[in-house]
Design an enzyme around this catalytic site. Structure first.
Site, mmCIF file in Angstrom:
data_model
loop_
_atom_site.group_PDB
_atom_site.id
_atom_site.type_symbol
_atom_site.label_atom_id
_atom_site.label_comp_id
_atom_site.label_asym_id
_atom_site.label_seq_id
_atom_site.Cartn_x
_atom_site.Cartn_y
_atom_site.Cartn_z
ATOM 1 N N MET A 169 44.685 86.269 36.204
ATOM 2 C CA MET A 169 45.395 86.330 34.926
ATOM 3 C C MET A 169 44.439 85.788 33.663
ATOM 4 O O MET A 169 45.180 85.490 32.568
ATOM 5 C CB MET A 169 47.033 85.867 35.056
ATOM 6 C CG MET A 169 47.809 86.435 35.990
ATOM 7 S SD MET A 169 49.288 86.147 35.898
ATOM 8 C CE MET A 169 49.699 84.394 36.119
ATOM 9 N N HIS B 259 38.640 79.990 39.836
ATOM 10 C CA HIS B 259 38.393 81.534 39.659
ATOM 11 C C HIS B 259 36.828 81.781 39.886
ATOM 12 O O HIS B 259 36.409 82.787 40.500
ATOM 13 C CB HIS B 259 38.805 82.000 38.408
ATOM 14 C CG HIS B 259 40.043 82.059 37.825
ATOM 15 N ND1 HIS B 259 40.377 81.203 37.031
ATOM 16 C CD2 HIS B 259 41.335 82.496 38.353
ATOM 17 C CE1 HIS B 259 41.915 81.134 36.785
ATOM 18 N NE2 HIS B 259 42.426 81.923 37.724
#
Ligand code: AMP
Length: 305
Positions: A42, A49
């Protein structure tokens, strides 16, 4: 493949890119799942990430990172509108990691007019965040299956910070025969142990300090378990106490069977019939944070930022 980062916003363009990528890999004798590494996110990318991105870059010829704040996985009173968004910085980070494509579509392209199909989850979605956030995993599985369907055969990587999400997606890929290898990687933490999360940037200094109780609570549970504690109630209670000392509000603290995500009994713990997941969700002010650890699985990996 050392190419410029391509930013794609149209699903059909991404499909064409993925098809070309697999065709090129095939010509060189490389299988489709080694051709593309997919990292759904997102955005508001952090080192958690980026660890996944690095795994995808290592494993596949082309890494595709998707950045999409998916409206259907947020409840009406949740933080969809205020969820952190920082596309330009995300693109720079992806460029630096050697990502081939960032897919950043508008919501109207992922949920076209008159769309109505949703993926329904089984028992894995009943407890933990599934109980606390009704409809959340239906939204997650719907968007992830759309992404899998657009990209096609690939390896997709997910973080175990969202352990329940990882198990549900792994199950969905098997149940629906999706042509995707689903891989999970350990949680990346700040030096003080707090799991990295895009939502951490919304914490006030006071709440950021309070949140350090989360890794401390999990470490205490690990220590107690290692010392022989097998009472579900006492493990939950001790963990909860640590969280409450800094003023965090408890959403849930649960011990579940790490495979089926069902509540564990004292016998399950005593006989170590399987791995146990200690999972928790708390509110630090208005920000909801989740974390977990596997009991009896050795120390949690610590990766500094
Ligand atoms: P999100 O952008 O929060 O939806 O997360 C996208 C992916 O990154 C999911 O697979 C998450 O589990 C993973 N992820 C988020 N935070 C971390 C972290 N601290 N360590 C490892 N993976 C993470």
């Amino acid at each position: 493949m050392n190419r410029e980062l391509l930013v794609i916003s149209e699903p059909e363009e991404l499909r064409r890119y993925a098809e070309a990528c697999r065709a090129e890999a095939l010509r060189d004798g490389v299988g489709p799942r080694q051709a593309i590494g997919l990292v759904p996110t997102m955005g508001a990318l952090h080192d958690g990430h980026l660890q996944l991105v690095r795994r995808a870059v290592e494993r596949a010829r082309s890494a595709i990172v998707t950045i999409f704040v998916n409206p259907t996985q947020f409840g009406p009173n949740e933080d969809f509108a205020s969820y952190p968004r920082d596309l330009e910085a995300d693109l720079d980070k992806c460029r630096a990691e050697g990502v081939s494509v960032v897919f950043a579509p508008e919501a109207a392209l992922m949920y076209a007019e008159h769309e109505q199909t949703r993926v329904s989850i089984g028992a894995l979605g009943n407890g933990l965040c599934g109980a606390a956030r009704p409809g959340h995993f239906t939204g997650v599985c719907t968007i992830v299956s759309k992404l899998f369907s657009i990209v096609g055969p690939c390896t997709a990587v997910f973080g175990q910070k969202d352990y329940q999400q990882f198990k549900i997606i792994e199950r969905m890929a098997r149940d629906l025969f999706l042509p995707v290898d689903v891989l999970g990687y350990p949680t990346v933490r700040e030096p003080d142990g707090l799991a990295m999360s895009s939502r951490n940037r919304r914490l006030s200094a006071e709440m950021r300090a309070a949140a350090t109780a989360i890794p401390r609570a999990l470490e205490l549970s690990e220590r107690l378990f290692a010392a022989g504690e097998r009472s579900v109630e006492r493990l939950r209670e001790q963990c909860t106490q640590v969280l409450l000392t800094t003023g965090l509000k408890i959403d849930y603290v649960e011990l579940v069977d790490a495979e089926h995500l069902t509540s564990v009994s004292e016998t399950f713990l005593a006989e170590e019939s399987g791995q146990t997941l200690m999972a928790l969700a708390v509110f630090a002010g208005t920000t909801r944070l989740i974390d977990n650890c596997l009991l009896g699985a050795g120390p949690r990996p610590r990766v500094a930022s």
